[in-house]
Design a protein around this motif. Structure first.
Motif, short mmCIF file in Angstrom:
data_model
loop_
_atom_site.label_atom_id
_atom_site.label_comp_id
_atom_site.label_asym_id
_atom_site.label_seq_id
_atom_site.Cartn_x
_atom_site.Cartn_y
_atom_site.Cartn_z
N PHE A 299 10.90 11.51 -11.90
CA PHE A 299 11.96 10.80 -11.19
C PHE A 299 13.07 10.32 -12.14
O PHE A 299 14.10 9.82 -11.67
N ARG A 300 12.87 10.46 -13.43
CA ARG A 300 13.89 10.03 -14.40
C ARG A 300 14.85 11.16 -14.76
O ARG A 300 15.74 10.97 -15.59
N LYS A 301 14.70 12.33 -14.14
CA LYS A 301 15.62 13.43 -14.41
C LYS A 301 17.03 13.05 -13.97
O LYS A 301 17.24 12.61 -12.82
N PRO A 302 18.04 13.21 -14.82
CA PRO A 302 19.39 12.74 -14.47
C PRO A 302 20.03 13.50 -13.31
O PRO A 302 20.91 12.96 -12.62
N ASP A 303 19.64 14.75 -13.07
CA ASP A 303 20.25 15.55 -12.01
C ASP A 303 19.34 15.69 -10.79
O ASP A 303 19.50 16.62 -9.99
N LEU A 304 18.41 14.78 -10.59
CA LEU A 304 17.42 14.88 -9.51
C LEU A 304 18.09 14.69 -8.16
O LEU A 304 18.67 13.64 -7.87
N THR A 305 17.99 15.68 -7.29
CA THR A 305 18.53 15.59 -5.94
C THR A 305 17.59 16.15 -4.88
O THR A 305 17.75 15.89 -3.70
N ASP A 306 16.57 16.94 -5.31
CA ASP A 306 15.73 17.67 -4.37
C ASP A 306 14.28 17.58 -4.84
O ASP A 306 14.00 17.59 -6.03
N THR A 307 13.34 17.49 -3.87
CA THR A 307 11.93 17.36 -4.24
C THR A 307 11.41 18.60 -4.96
O THR A 307 10.37 18.52 -5.63
N SER A 308 12.08 19.72 -4.83
CA SER A 308 11.65 20.92 -5.56
C SER A 308 11.77 20.73 -7.07
O SER A 308 11.18 21.49 -7.84
N GLN A 309 12.51 19.71 -7.52
CA GLN A 309 12.69 19.43 -8.93
C GLN A 309 11.59 18.53 -9.48
O GLN A 309 11.52 18.32 -10.68
N LEU A 310 10.75 17.97 -8.59
CA LEU A 310 9.73 17.03 -9.03
C LEU A 310 8.51 17.76 -9.61
O LEU A 310 8.23 18.88 -9.24
#
Length: 310
Positions: A299-310
Motif C-alpha cells: 500500500f506504500r507504492k507511490p503510483d497505487l491506483t488498482d488492486t492488481s498492483q497489490l
C-alpha cells in the motif's frame, strides 16, 4: 492436535484432513470453497438442463456433471517438484472428464515459478493462507454467501484450528486486513473503531482497510487494540476507550447498544499512524465478499491506483 489428524506422514495428514472435511460438507459449500480457492467461481460443476437436445431425441430434462479436482499438497515452502507435476499432468490427460484441475496447495507466499508454464494444462496454485481466509469468510454470518449447518460450522472451525496448529498459516510481514465496509466505513469515521460480531476470526494484521463500492478506501488505520465479545453497555468496570465508544454510539442512537460484539480500536483519520493514500484503490475483479489480506508494504507504492498492483 486436531481431531482429524490420523496419518503419521505430515503431508498425508493434511490431505486426509482436507478431504475428510470436504466430504462432510453439502455440495454448495464444498463447491464454494474449492472454486473460491482456485478463483473460478463461475464454473458450474453440476448442470441442470430443460429439454436437452440429443442426437435422436429430446428428453424433458438432464442433470449432469463431469469434473475432476486433483490435489498435490506440500507442507513446507519451496517444495514443488516439477517432474512430479509433469507426471500428474499425464494422469489428467488420460482421464475422461470435461473439467480437469490439478490444485497445488502449498504454504508459499507467492506462486512457485515452476508452476506458471503449466497453467494451460489445468494446473492451479493456491496457498493455505487463502484457504484459511475462505473458511473464515464462510464462518462469518454477516459476510458468508451461504448458511452453514451446525455440523458444517463445527467442522470448519476445527479445520481452521488444525491449519493454525500445523504451522501452515504464515505472517512474514505487517499485513492489512481489508473488510467489506457497507457499515464499517461509516463506523470508522463515527467511532474510530471496527465493530463486528463476537469472536470473529482474523489473521494477524497491523492495519485495517475498508472495501466499499468496488474500491479500497484511501485511509488505512492502524489497529490499536482489540476487545473480544464485549457488551456495549456503559459500565464503571469497562475501559475508558470502551466507554468513550459507547458514549459516541449513544449520541448516534446506534441500534447495537446492549449487544455483544468484538471491537477493534483504530487510529483516527488524521493520526500519523493512519496510512493515507493519494486516492482510493479501484478493484475491477469479483467483489470482495470476505476479508482479504495484503502486505502493508504494497500500500506504500507511490503510483497505487488498482488492486492488481497489490
Amino acid at each position: 492436535m486436531s481431531i482429524f489428524s490420523t496419518y503419521s506422514q505430515p503431508e498425508n495428514q493434511i490431505t486426509s484432513t482436507l478431504l475428510a472435511v470436504l466430504k462432510q460438507l453439502r455440495m454448495p459449500v464444498m463447491q464454494f470453497i474449492i472454486q473460491t480457492l482456485i478463483e473460478e467461481p463461475e464454473t458450474d460443476l453440476i448442470v441442470f438442463e430443460n429439454q436437452p437436445q440429443g442426437n435422436t431425441s429430446r428428453p424433458d430434462a438432464r442433470i449432469s456433471s463431469s469434473f475432476s479436482y486433483w490435489f498435490e499438497v506440500k507442507r513446507v515452502t519451496n517444495a514443488v517438484n516439477e517432474k512430479q507435476i509433469q507426471a500428474h499432468i499425464q494422469l489428467l490427460n488420460n482421464t475422461a472428464t470435461s473439467l480437469q484441475r490439478l490444485i497445488v496447495l502449498t504454504p508459499d507466499a507467492t506462486e512457485p515459478a515452476a508452476l506458471v508454464k503449466y497453467h494451460h494444462h489445468g494446473v492451479v496454485w493456491s496457498n493455505f493462507n487463502t484457504l484459511y481466509d475462505v473458511l473464515v469468510g464462510l464462518l462469518d454470518p454477516q459476510e458468508s454467501p451461504l448458511r452453514l449447518t451446525s455440523t458444517e460450522r463445527y467442522l470448519l472451525v476445527e479445520f481452521t484450528e488444525f491449519l493454525e496448529e500445523a504451522g501452515l498459516i504464515h505472517h512474514s510481514e505487517p499485513m492489512v486486513v481489508i473488510v467489506p465496509a457497507r457499515v464499517a466505513w461509516k463506523d470508522y469515521h463515527d467511532y474510530h473503531a471496527y465493530i463486528c460480531q463476537p469472536n470473529r476470526t482474523f489473521r494477524e494484521a497491523s492495519h485495517m482497510g475498508f472495501y466499499l463500492n468496488k474500491t479500497i478506501k484511501n485511509q488505512i488505520p492502524k489497529i490499536l487494540n482489540h476487545l473480544s465479545n464485549v457488551e456495549l453497555t456503559p459500565s464503571p468496570n469497562s475501559s475508558a476507550s470502551l466507554n468513550t465508544l459507547i458514549n459516541a454510539m449513544q449520541n448516534q442512537n446506534d441500534s447495537r447498544l446492549g449487544e455483544r460484539h468484538d471491537i477493534y480500536f483504530l487510529s483516527s483519520p488524521n493520526d500519523q499512524d493512519t496510512l493515507t493514500l493519494a486516492s482510493d484503490v479501484v478493484h475491477h475483479g469479483k467483489p470482495f465478499q470476505n476479508q482479504r489480506y495484503f502486505s502493508l508494504r504494497s500500500f506504500r507504492k507511490p503510483d497505487l491506483t488498482d488492486t492488481s498492483q497489490l
